[in-house]
Design a protein around this motif. Structure first.
Motif, mmCIF file in Angstrom:
data_model
loop_
_atom_site.group_PDB
_atom_site.id
_atom_site.type_symbol
_atom_site.label_atom_id
_atom_site.label_comp_id
_atom_site.label_asym_id
_atom_site.label_seq_id
_atom_site.Cartn_x
_atom_site.Cartn_y
_atom_site.Cartn_z
ATOM 1 N N LYS A 68 0.609 -2.340 1.233
ATOM 2 C CA LYS A 68 1.498 -1.292 1.727
ATOM 3 C C LYS A 68 1.094 -0.946 3.150
ATOM 4 O O LYS A 68 0.082 -0.284 3.375
ATOM 5 C CB LYS A 68 1.426 -0.062 0.813
ATOM 6 N N HIS B 194 1.611 0.964 6.354
ATOM 7 C CA HIS B 194 2.231 2.137 6.964
ATOM 8 C C HIS B 194 1.804 2.342 8.415
ATOM 9 O O HIS B 194 2.266 3.293 9.061
ATOM 10 C CB HIS B 194 1.872 3.398 6.164
ATOM 11 N N TRP C 109 -5.068 3.274 -0.878
ATOM 12 C CA TRP C 109 -4.141 2.156 -0.680
ATOM 13 C C TRP C 109 -4.556 0.917 -1.473
ATOM 14 O O TRP C 109 -3.796 -0.058 -1.527
ATOM 15 C CB TRP C 109 -4.058 1.782 0.798
ATOM 16 N N GLU D 217 0.978 7.932 -2.563
ATOM 17 C CA GLU D 217 -0.489 7.890 -2.532
ATOM 18 C C GLU D 217 -1.096 9.063 -1.772
ATOM 19 O O GLU D 217 -2.299 9.327 -1.893
ATOM 20 C CB GLU D 217 -0.959 6.580 -1.896
ATOM 21 N N SER E 27 1.882 8.537 8.488
ATOM 22 C CA SER E 27 2.857 7.638 7.871
ATOM 23 C C SER E 27 4.186 8.346 7.630
ATOM 24 O O SER E 27 5.257 7.748 7.810
ATOM 25 C CB SER E 27 2.298 7.088 6.553
#
Length: 250
Positions: free
Chosen positions: A6, A8, A109, A162, A205
């Motif tokens: 992921k 960001h 993450w 998250e 993010s």
């Protein structure tokens, strides 16, 4: 198989490297005394290398890894530091070769079962792992009130799920290692101008997701409110409490 990375932060890696706060030297001085040796430290999810370079002062060698080539490209160099573009769940490290594993503001993450399996594999028998996070900044009552309006009201729907792990200090994340007692309290503190503070808010993010979804920069829109709250001072001290977990091979 590890889950999809992921990402960001790669899209604004250069800004991220300039605008993020740095960690206190006292944190690394203390961490250096936790493992039996100071041979090799592995900084997983190293981003632009803020913690990696700081570890280089107190360890003989440091490896920083991150799956983002853009972040690694912005990482600060040091003579005893090596960077590799690779995920935390698949490090190219020998078994039992690492004295200290660190994760700075990135554990949420990771694919934790896969990562922890690698930590157990690469960590020396008398090595240690330290993970930390920092949450909401603290400046003054008025600045903090503007901060919370931005954080909750403007960006609330744009935070990745998250983010809750940062808000609760990793309390819900598994940490299957023998806890080290007597961990001191640390905080980050920087003296910033308003422009530097707003640049930091721009690295979030959620800020980047808001811009992508709406075409509007939320920091530019709310900047006048922050300016009024900041007042006439050229600089202010910005603080973040650190939440630190340290453990050894269980």
């Amino acid at each position: 198989m590890t889950r999809t990375f992921k990402d960001h932060f790669s899209g604004h890696a250069a800004t991220y490297a300039r605008a993020r706060p740095t960690y206190p030297d006292a944190l690394f001085d203390w961490l250096a005394g936790v493992p039996a040796r100071r041979g090799l430290a592995w900084d997983a999810g190293c981003g632009n290398g803020q913690a990696t370079v700081a570890l280089a002062r107190v360890f003989e060698r440091v490896l920083g890894t991150d799956p983002s080539a853009e972040q690694i490209a912005q990482a600060a160099p040091a003579g005893n530091v090596e960077y590799r573009v690779e995920p935390a769940e698949a490090p190219t490290l020998a078994d039992g070769s690492v004295d200290l594993v660190t994760v700075a503001q990135a554990l949420h993450w990771f694919d934790l079962p896969a990562f922890y399996a690698q930590v157990r594999r690469v960590l020396a028998d008398d090595g240690a792992i330290a993970v930390w996070s920092y949450g909401l900044s603290q400046v003054s009552r008025d600045v903090d009130a503007a901060f919370m309006r931005l954080y909750d009201q403007w960006l609330g729907n744009y935070w990745p799920p998250e983010r809750r792990h940062i808000e609760n200090g990793y309390a819900e994340l598994e940490f299957p290692f023998a806890r080290v007692d007597g961990v001191p309290a640390f905080e980050m503190a920087v003296t910033w101008t308003l422009g530097q503070y707003l640049a930091y808010l721009g690295t979030w993010s959620a800020t980047q997701r808001y811009k992508a979804a709406t075409g509007v920069d939320p920091i530019e829109r709310i900047a006048p409110e922050f300016a009024a709250a900041w007042g006439e001072a050229d600089t202010r001290v910005v603080r973040w409490p650190l939440v630190l977990r340290v453990g050894r091979q269980a």
